[in-house]
Scaffold this motif. Structure first.
Motif, PDB file in Angstrom:
ATOM      1  N   GLY A 284       0.805  -1.217   0.000  1.00 28.94           N
ATOM      2  CA  GLY A 284       0.000   0.000   0.000  1.00 28.94           C
ATOM      3  C   GLY A 284       0.837   1.264   0.000  1.00 28.94           C
ATOM      4  N   TYR A 285       1.962   1.234   0.710  1.00 26.05           N
ATOM      5  CA  TYR A 285       2.825   2.410   0.744  1.00 26.05           C
ATOM      6  C   TYR A 285       3.466   2.653  -0.621  1.00 26.05           C
ATOM      7  N   ALA A 286       4.018   1.591  -1.220  1.00 24.33           N
ATOM      8  CA  ALA A 286       4.669   1.761  -2.522  1.00 24.33           C
ATOM      9  C   ALA A 286       3.663   2.090  -3.613  1.00 24.33           C
ATOM     10  N   TRP A 287       2.403   1.679  -3.438  1.00 26.57           N
ATOM     11  CA  TRP A 287       1.377   1.896  -4.459  1.00 26.57           C
ATOM     12  C   TRP A 287       0.845   3.324  -4.450  1.00 26.57           C
ATOM     13  N   GLY A 288       0.616   3.902  -3.262  1.00 24.22           N
ATOM     14  CA  GLY A 288       0.004   5.232  -3.241  1.00 24.22           C
ATOM     15  C   GLY A 288       0.274   6.057  -2.009  1.00 24.22           C
ATOM     16  N   LEU A 289       0.628   5.416  -0.883  1.00 21.89           N
ATOM     17  CA  LEU A 289       0.805   6.158   0.350  1.00 21.89           C
ATOM     18  C   LEU A 289       2.102   6.954   0.389  1.00 21.89           C
ATOM     19  N   TYR A 290       3.047   6.633  -0.486  1.00 19.49           N
ATOM     20  CA  TYR A 290       4.331   7.338  -0.464  1.00 19.49           C
ATOM     21  C   TYR A 290       4.151   8.821  -0.785  1.00 19.49           C
ATOM     22  N   THR A 291       3.066   9.174  -1.479  1.00 19.02           N
ATOM     23  CA  THR A 291       2.841  10.568  -1.834  1.00 19.02           C
ATOM     24  C   THR A 291       2.530  11.432  -0.620  1.00 19.02           C
ATOM     25  N   PHE A 292       2.174  10.805   0.514  1.00 23.13           N
ATOM     26  CA  PHE A 292       1.832  11.551   1.721  1.00 23.13           C
ATOM     27  C   PHE A 292       3.020  11.687   2.666  1.00 23.13           C
TER      28      PHE A 292
ATOM     29  N   GLY B 249      -6.402  -8.866   2.238  1.00 25.60           N
ATOM     30  CA  GLY B 249      -7.000  -9.015   0.914  1.00 25.60           C
ATOM     31  C   GLY B 249      -7.633  -7.741   0.389  1.00 25.60           C
ATOM     32  N   VAL B 250      -8.006  -6.821   1.277  1.00 30.80           N
ATOM     33  CA  VAL B 250      -8.625  -5.566   0.830  1.00 30.80           C
ATOM     34  C   VAL B 250      -7.630  -4.706   0.048  1.00 30.80           C
ATOM     35  N   PRO B 251      -6.468  -4.348   0.601  1.00 35.31           N
ATOM     36  CA  PRO B 251      -5.515  -3.584  -0.223  1.00 35.31           C
ATOM     37  C   PRO B 251      -4.947  -4.387  -1.377  1.00 35.31           C
ATOM     38  N   ALA B 252      -4.773  -5.698  -1.190  1.00 33.86           N
ATOM     39  CA  ALA B 252      -4.200  -6.514  -2.267  1.00 33.86           C
ATOM     40  C   ALA B 252      -5.124  -6.554  -3.480  1.00 33.86           C
ATOM     41  N   SER B 253      -6.419  -6.782  -3.259  1.00 35.76           N
ATOM     42  CA  SER B 253      -7.359  -6.838  -4.381  1.00 35.76           C
ATOM     43  C   SER B 253      -7.519  -5.479  -5.040  1.00 35.76           C
ATOM     44  N   THR B 254      -7.465  -4.402  -4.249  1.00 32.10           N
ATOM     45  CA  THR B 254      -7.585  -3.059  -4.820  1.00 32.10           C
ATOM     46  C   THR B 254      -6.385  -2.720  -5.695  1.00 32.10           C
ATOM     47  N   VAL B 255      -5.199  -3.051  -5.207  1.00 35.15           N
ATOM     48  CA  VAL B 255      -3.993  -2.794  -5.999  1.00 35.15           C
ATOM     49  C   VAL B 255      -3.979  -3.677  -7.246  1.00 35.15           C
ATOM     50  N   PHE B 256      -4.469  -4.888  -7.130  1.00 34.69           N
ATOM     51  CA  PHE B 256      -4.543  -5.784  -8.282  1.00 34.69           C
ATOM     52  C   PHE B 256      -5.499  -5.251  -9.344  1.00 34.69           C
ATOM     53  N   LEU B 257      -6.571  -4.562  -8.897  1.00 33.89           N
ATOM     54  CA  LEU B 257      -7.526  -3.978  -9.837  1.00 33.89           C
ATOM     55  C   LEU B 257      -6.971  -2.702 -10.471  1.00 33.89           C
TER      56      LEU B 257
ATOM     57  N   LEU C  23      -7.785   8.530  -1.124  1.00 34.55           N
ATOM     58  CA  LEU C  23      -8.518   7.275  -0.953  1.00 34.55           C
ATOM     59  C   LEU C  23      -7.594   6.122  -0.576  1.00 34.55           C
ATOM     60  N   ALA C  24      -6.288   6.301  -0.765  1.00 35.11           N
ATOM     61  CA  ALA C  24      -5.347   5.256  -0.366  1.00 35.11           C
ATOM     62  C   ALA C  24      -5.219   5.156   1.146  1.00 35.11           C
ATOM     63  N   LEU C  25      -5.562   6.207   1.870  1.00 39.53           N
ATOM     64  CA  LEU C  25      -5.449   6.185   3.332  1.00 39.53           C
ATOM     65  C   LEU C  25      -6.433   5.214   3.985  1.00 39.53           C
ATOM     66  N   PRO C  26      -7.751   5.292   3.688  1.00 35.90           N
ATOM     67  CA  PRO C  26      -8.664   4.313   4.304  1.00 35.90           C
ATOM     68  C   PRO C  26      -8.462   2.892   3.799  1.00 35.90           C
ATOM     69  N   LEU C  27      -7.702   2.734   2.721  1.00 36.21           N
ATOM     70  CA  LEU C  27      -7.443   1.394   2.201  1.00 36.21           C
ATOM     71  C   LEU C  27      -6.713   0.538   3.231  1.00 36.21           C
TER      72      LEU C  27
ATOM     73  N   PRO D 190      -3.464  -1.370 -10.697  1.00 33.49           N
ATOM     74  CA  PRO D 190      -2.009  -1.383 -10.485  1.00 33.49           C
ATOM     75  C   PRO D 190      -1.323  -0.081 -10.871  1.00 33.49           C
ATOM     76  N   GLN D 191      -1.987   0.735 -11.680  1.00 32.96           N
ATOM     77  CA  GLN D 191      -1.388   2.005 -12.087  1.00 32.96           C
ATOM     78  C   GLN D 191      -1.475   3.061 -11.002  1.00 32.96           C
ATOM     79  N   GLY D 192      -2.222   2.811  -9.934  1.00 39.29           N
ATOM     80  CA  GLY D 192      -2.341   3.754  -8.837  1.00 39.29           C
ATOM     81  C   GLY D 192      -3.508   4.700  -9.019  1.00 39.29           C
ATOM     82  N   LEU D 193      -3.708   5.560  -8.035  1.00 40.84           N
ATOM     83  CA  LEU D 193      -4.791   6.531  -8.076  1.00 40.84           C
ATOM     84  C   LEU D 193      -4.312   7.845  -8.674  1.00 40.84           C
ATOM     85  N   PRO D 194      -5.216   8.600  -9.297  1.00 37.54           N
ATOM     86  CA  PRO D 194      -4.822   9.912  -9.832  1.00 37.54           C
ATOM     87  C   PRO D 194      -4.380  10.856  -8.715  1.00 37.54           C
ATOM     88  N   THR D 195      -3.542  11.791  -9.057  1.00 39.60           N
ATOM     89  CA  THR D 195      -3.081  12.760  -8.068  1.00 39.60           C
ATOM     90  C   THR D 195      -4.222  13.699  -7.674  1.00 39.60           C
TER      91      THR D 195
END
Length: 268
Positions: A97-105, A150-158, A171-175, A160-165
């Motif tokens: 989760g951090y490498a996918w989107g949380l690093y921006t915070f 499984g919640v963050p894993a399935s979301t990242v699998f869906l 939305l990556a925080l409540p994940l 993989p390009q990450g969330l828009p800036t």
């Protein structure tokens, strides 16, 4: 006759050793999946990293069932399984989760990841001491760590390009925060460890399993997201339902406690 029995004893001992080793091999494979998820997440290969958590969930279900079926349960196996779960369902989802989107915070991102790791550790420790104290084996107290991972894993699998800036990146925080809070909560979640196919209609049960496999093979991303989020919401729905549903004992007590009012004699 004695010689034959002596020959059989070493063979039986080797068979028992193999039976005790088999569940630990599945646990070791579970640990490897968590390690592989971390490696691929650090490389930025999220579509490869996320499925390793799903494979780890399957292996975690199998090692316990195999240990119970073969009578190979032991204290070593339970402790080894907890350590493997801490890697696969605690550290790996947090790093993913951090490498996918949380690093921006910045610091907030890795702090949220650490909260998830802490919640997974607390959840596993509480499960170890409540295993024998929990009389109802049909439910878990708090969301299980494999389902939470499984919640963050399935979301990242869906995605993989990450969330828009922008605001959508939040939305990556409540994940990670929502599953972390549910892991340390006292909300009951259904356990499938007691699930078996010895039903009155085994053909129907097999068809349901076949439909699930077909859905995952055909649409793996959407199917896994649906399964993980449905299980997450199921505990909350069960909590609301238990609060709103009237209890039978309270209804009977209310009827008994109501005073009987006499109308008195009627005028003629």
């Amino acid at each position: 006759m004695i010689n034959v029995l002596r020959r059989r004893d070493p063979e039986q001992r080797r068979l028992r050793r193999g039976m005790y080793l088999l569940p630990s091999l599945f646990t070791l494979a579970n640990m490897f999946c968590g390690y592989a998820c971390v490696i691929f997440a650090m490389r930025g290969e999220f579509s490869t990293a996320a499925p390793f958590i799903g494979v780890a969930v399957v292996l975690d279900l199998l090692d316990g069932r195999i240990a119970r079926m073969t009578g190979a349960t032991s204290d070593f196996g339970r402790e080894f399984d907890s350590l493997a779960d801490m890697i696969s369902f605690g550290i790996a989802p947090a790093v993913l989760g951090y490498a996918w989107g949380l690093y921006t915070f910045g610091r907030l991102g890795w702090a949220v990841g650490f909260l998830f790791v802490s919640a997974a550790g607390i959840r596993l420790a509480r499960f170890n001491i409540q295993t024998n104290a929990n009389p109802d084996k049909r439910y878990f107290v708090g969301m299980p760590s494999p389902a939470a991972a499984g919640v963050p894993a399935s979301t990242v699998f869906l995605l993989p390009q990450g969330l828009p800036t922008g605001w959508m990146a939040a939305l990556a925080l409540p994940l990670l925060l929502v599953p972390a809070a549910l892991m340390v909560s006292t909300i009951r979640y259904r356990s499938f460890k007691t699930f078996n196919l010895n039903t009155r209609r085994p053909a129907s049960a097999l068809m349901i399993v076949a439909l699930g496999i077909a859905a995952i093979v055909t649409y793996p991303q959407w199917s896994l997201v649906l399964v993980s989020y449905t299980y997450l919401v199921s505990g909350l729905v069960g909590l609301v339902w238990s609060r709103l549903r009237p209890r039978a004992g309270e209804d009977v007590q209310q009827v008994v406690s109501e005073p009987i009012v006499s109308e008195g004699p009627r005028e003629v």
